[in-house]
Design an enzyme around this catalytic site. Structure first.
Site, mmCIF file in Angstrom:
data_model
loop_
_atom_site.group_PDB
_atom_site.id
_atom_site.type_symbol
_atom_site.label_atom_id
_atom_site.label_comp_id
_atom_site.label_asym_id
_atom_site.label_seq_id
_atom_site.Cartn_x
_atom_site.Cartn_y
_atom_site.Cartn_z
ATOM 1 N N ASN A 107 77.532 56.382 -31.256
ATOM 2 C CA ASN A 107 77.147 57.538 -32.088
ATOM 3 C C ASN A 107 75.744 57.403 -32.666
ATOM 4 O O ASN A 107 74.980 58.367 -32.690
ATOM 5 C CB ASN A 107 78.125 57.691 -33.265
ATOM 6 C CG ASN A 107 79.330 58.507 -32.882
ATOM 7 O OD1 ASN A 107 79.341 59.175 -31.851
ATOM 8 N ND2 ASN A 107 80.356 58.459 -33.706
ATOM 9 N N GLY A 129 81.424 55.457 -33.373
ATOM 10 C CA GLY A 129 80.580 54.645 -34.243
ATOM 11 C C GLY A 129 80.972 53.173 -34.263
ATOM 12 O O GLY A 129 80.399 52.385 -35.017
ATOM 13 N N PHE A 153 82.290 57.748 -44.092
ATOM 14 C CA PHE A 153 82.653 58.034 -42.708
ATOM 15 C C PHE A 153 81.398 58.302 -41.900
ATOM 16 O O PHE A 153 80.436 58.864 -42.411
ATOM 17 C CB PHE A 153 83.616 59.224 -42.671
ATOM 18 C CG PHE A 153 84.854 58.945 -43.477
ATOM 19 C CD1 PHE A 153 85.918 58.277 -42.904
ATOM 20 C CD2 PHE A 153 84.914 59.267 -44.826
ATOM 21 C CE1 PHE A 153 87.041 57.953 -43.655
ATOM 22 C CE2 PHE A 153 86.033 58.943 -45.589
ATOM 23 C CZ PHE A 153 87.102 58.288 -44.999
ATOM 24 N N GLU A 154 81.426 57.920 -40.638
ATOM 25 C CA GLU A 154 80.231 58.024 -39.803
ATOM 26 C C GLU A 154 79.714 59.453 -39.671
ATOM 27 O O GLU A 154 78.553 59.679 -39.393
ATOM 28 C CB GLU A 154 80.510 57.454 -38.414
ATOM 29 C CG GLU A 154 81.515 58.246 -37.615
ATOM 30 C CD GLU A 154 82.180 57.384 -36.550
ATOM 31 O OE1 GLU A 154 81.777 57.470 -35.400
ATOM 32 O OE2 GLU A 154 83.100 56.616 -36.877
ATOM 33 N N THR A 155 80.619 60.422 -39.864
ATOM 34 C CA THR A 155 80.220 61.823 -39.778
ATOM 35 C C THR A 155 79.285 62.240 -40.910
ATOM 36 O O THR A 155 78.628 63.263 -40.817
ATOM 37 C CB THR A 155 81.478 62.706 -39.821
ATOM 38 O OG1 THR A 155 82.372 62.149 -40.790
ATOM 39 C CG2 THR A 155 82.157 62.735 -38.472
#
Lengths: 253, 322
Positions: free
Chosen positions: B107, A130, A50-52
């Site tokens: 992001n 993202g 996940f982009e996090t």
């Protein structure tokens, strides 16, 4: 055969595209459902991230968004945005991104930013997150969209995430040497992209969905000559989806 | 007497001392996770105006600050809170009704811009966004492009100077915000900061800012936080203010401590959709409570207990999230 909903069929259709060994980047919403479904049913050997920054979580409970603490649990490593997003385009990895969208065009370009004039939009959506990064850097993109004419459009109101751009080799000429859309999973069927034009065609329709319905709900012409009918969900697929993946119906409808 | 006596302060003092009208503020966390809510609520309570917010994907603090009228400029990648607000509600209202100036990035782009600020370089290259409207369309008007802390251009497309072939790259301007707000799990009484779970871009944001305000769940002895320094996130000398605020990210999650609060996020969603009910929400939950402690008292122990994280898994197992 029991009945099933559009969202269930979308999650299963996308899950079936994931294979063991794939490295999969998942966004929020149906993407998350498809990722968790694939992990449980089709590809327990795939890695989800996940982009996090959560890399390979156990997904014992369905994360609601990529910011959910459930993407940090049982992981191989917890990092941050720069680490995770740099993996998307890593030259030694083959990565697949799962992305939702509000609008899509025939080349698989996506809009998750706004409708109408960008500066004074009629409708504002959350924005890229993202998605623009995944579309630029991943080895392939599977997108999710409801099959409606206002969503399958000739021209996007805003191009958030680049697909095959203007078709042919135009994506490569932009300076993006790899990647591009693989499939578009809708509530009516699955679209793929032709070589070398990179135009969308109808690869499969869900059981009982007439080709005409798909054509009526697509705002541009698509080739339907190679369309096959998808396998309906099995009772076991539906049981896992409903009882194990999303028992609270957080994303399922 | 500990090393942080001069930095330890209430949310009210930290906001009063370090944030003013027009400040550029980077908010930490991500959508429904580890938002610096105790600090954001205090900013709203003090009625700070004309903030220039910079963030990647944000949710609750972003929406609250916009809805409370504290924000006039915003650079972001995403404003959403999952099922509780697929698009942040007051954010959406502000953009659709021309109440704020906004600039969209991705992001990766926003995170890299903070990294550039932290590295002390004026810009940073990336391949992300080539061909997109994220790069083609500027949100900010030309009139503000000469102001402090506003980049002269959104991005520049350049050629890789090290290549003999055509190889375009996107040059992204560095961010050097006035203030970064971080909510962490732990701060040592020496000032060392530890974020557990995902750090998002909080560390880059903190290193890019002139002033760093850290609120935290627990203040722990130096001997404890230095026992496992590999797990630490920021050294004391980068931190300007420390605020002890248990549940300081509520209603967003704080890994290892508590989950996001579906009850409150649903209540927020119901209120935020209409100007009148939104005003009532602010009166009840922000202006009507003098402090973070009073806010927590209003939320209530029963609600907070239901959110408590399982120590092994970091979230509230089986929490009703509808």
């Amino acid at each position: 055969m029991t009945g099933y909903t559009d969202t269930e069929m979308m999650a299963l259709a996308a899950g079936r595209l994931i294979k063991d060994g794939d490295i999969v980047f998942a966004g929020t919403g149906v993407s998350m459902l498809a990722a968790t479904t694939a992990k449980r049913i089709y590809a327990p050997g795939a890695v989800f991230f996940f982009e996090t920054g959560g890399i390979d979580p156990d997904l014992r409970e369905l994360p609601m968004t990529v910011g959910d603490p459930r993407v940090m649990s049982g992981t191989s490593i917890n990092t941050g945005l720069i680490d995770a997003l740099s993996l998307l385009g890593h030259r030694k990895l083959r990565t697949i991104a799962l992305l939702g969208t509000a609008q899509i065009d025939r080349y698989g370009n996506l809009n998750t930013t706004s409708l109408g004039d960008y500066h004074r939009p009629a409708t504002r959506f959350p924005g890229s997150g993202g998605a623009c990064d995944a579309a630029s850097c991943a080895s392939g993109v599977i997108s999710f969209v409801k099959h409606e004419k206002r969503r399958f459009v000739e021209k996007l109101d805003y191009l958030t995430s680049v697909g095959w751009y203007r078709g042919g080799d135009s994506r490569r000429r932009l300076g993006l040497p790899r990647g591009g859309p693989i499939a578009v999973v809708t509530n009516l069927g699955v679209m793929k992209f032709d070589d070398p034009t990179k135009e969308m065609y109808l690869a499969c329709r869900y059981p009982g969905v007439p080709v005409e319905t798909i054509l009526e709900n697509t705002g541009f012409p698509v080739d339907v000559s190679r369309t096959v009918e998808a396998e309906p969900p099995s009772a076991e697929e539906l049981r896992i989806l409903r009882k194990e993946v999303d028992p609270q119906h957080l994303i399922l409808q | 007497m500990s090393d942080i006596d001069d930095k330890l302060m209430s949310p009210a003092d930290a906001v009063r001392r370090f944030i003013g009208n027009g400040s550029q503020v980077a908010i930490g966390g991500f959508t429904i996770n580890r938002n610096p809510m105790a600090l954001a609520c205090e900013i709203a309570r003090q009625g700070v105006k004309d903030l220039h917010l910079v963030c990647h994907s944000h949710g609750q603090a972003l929406d609250l600050l916009i809805g409370a009228g504290c924000v006039s400029r915003l650079e972001l990648a995403y404003g959403g809170n999952g099922r509780y607000a697929p698009t942040c509600i007051r954010f959406r209202d502000a953009v659709e009704n021309n109440k704020i100036l906004f600039e969209d990035y991705s992001n990766y782009q926003m995170s890299l811009r903070f990294l550039a600020g932290a590295l002390g370089v004026p810009y940073i290259p990336s391949k992300s966004g080539l061909g997109s409207d994220v790069i083609r369309l500027e949100g900010f008007p030309p009139g503000i492009r000469k102001e402090r802390n506003v980049a002269s251009k959104k991005v520049v497309i350049a050629q890789n100077p090290f290549s003999n072939d055509d190889d375009p790259v996107v040059l992204l301007p560095a961010l050097t915000p006035d203030v970064a707000l971080v909510h962490a799990q732990y701060v040592g009484d020496d000032g060392t900061v530890r974020i557990t779970g995902l750090s998002f871009a909080d560390i880059e944001q903190a290193k890019s800012a002139d002033v760093v305000i850290v609120s935290c769940e627990e203040i722990v002895p130096r001997s404890i936080i230095r026992r496992d320094p590999d797990a630490n996130s920021l050294p004391p000398f980068l931190v300007d203010a420390i605020v002890h605020a248990p549940h300081g990210a509520h209603p967003t999650a704080c890994y290892g401590f508590y989950d996001y609060d579906p009850g409150h996020l649903n209540l927020y969603r119901a209120a935020a959709g209409d100007d009148e009910t939104w005003r009532a929400y602010l009166d009840k939950w922000i202006y009507g409570v003098p402090s973070h402690e009073a806010y927590l008292e209003k939320i209530g122990d029963t609600a907070l207990r239901a959110l408590r994280a399982d120590p092994e898994r970091g979230y509230a197992v089986g929490l009703d999230r509808k």
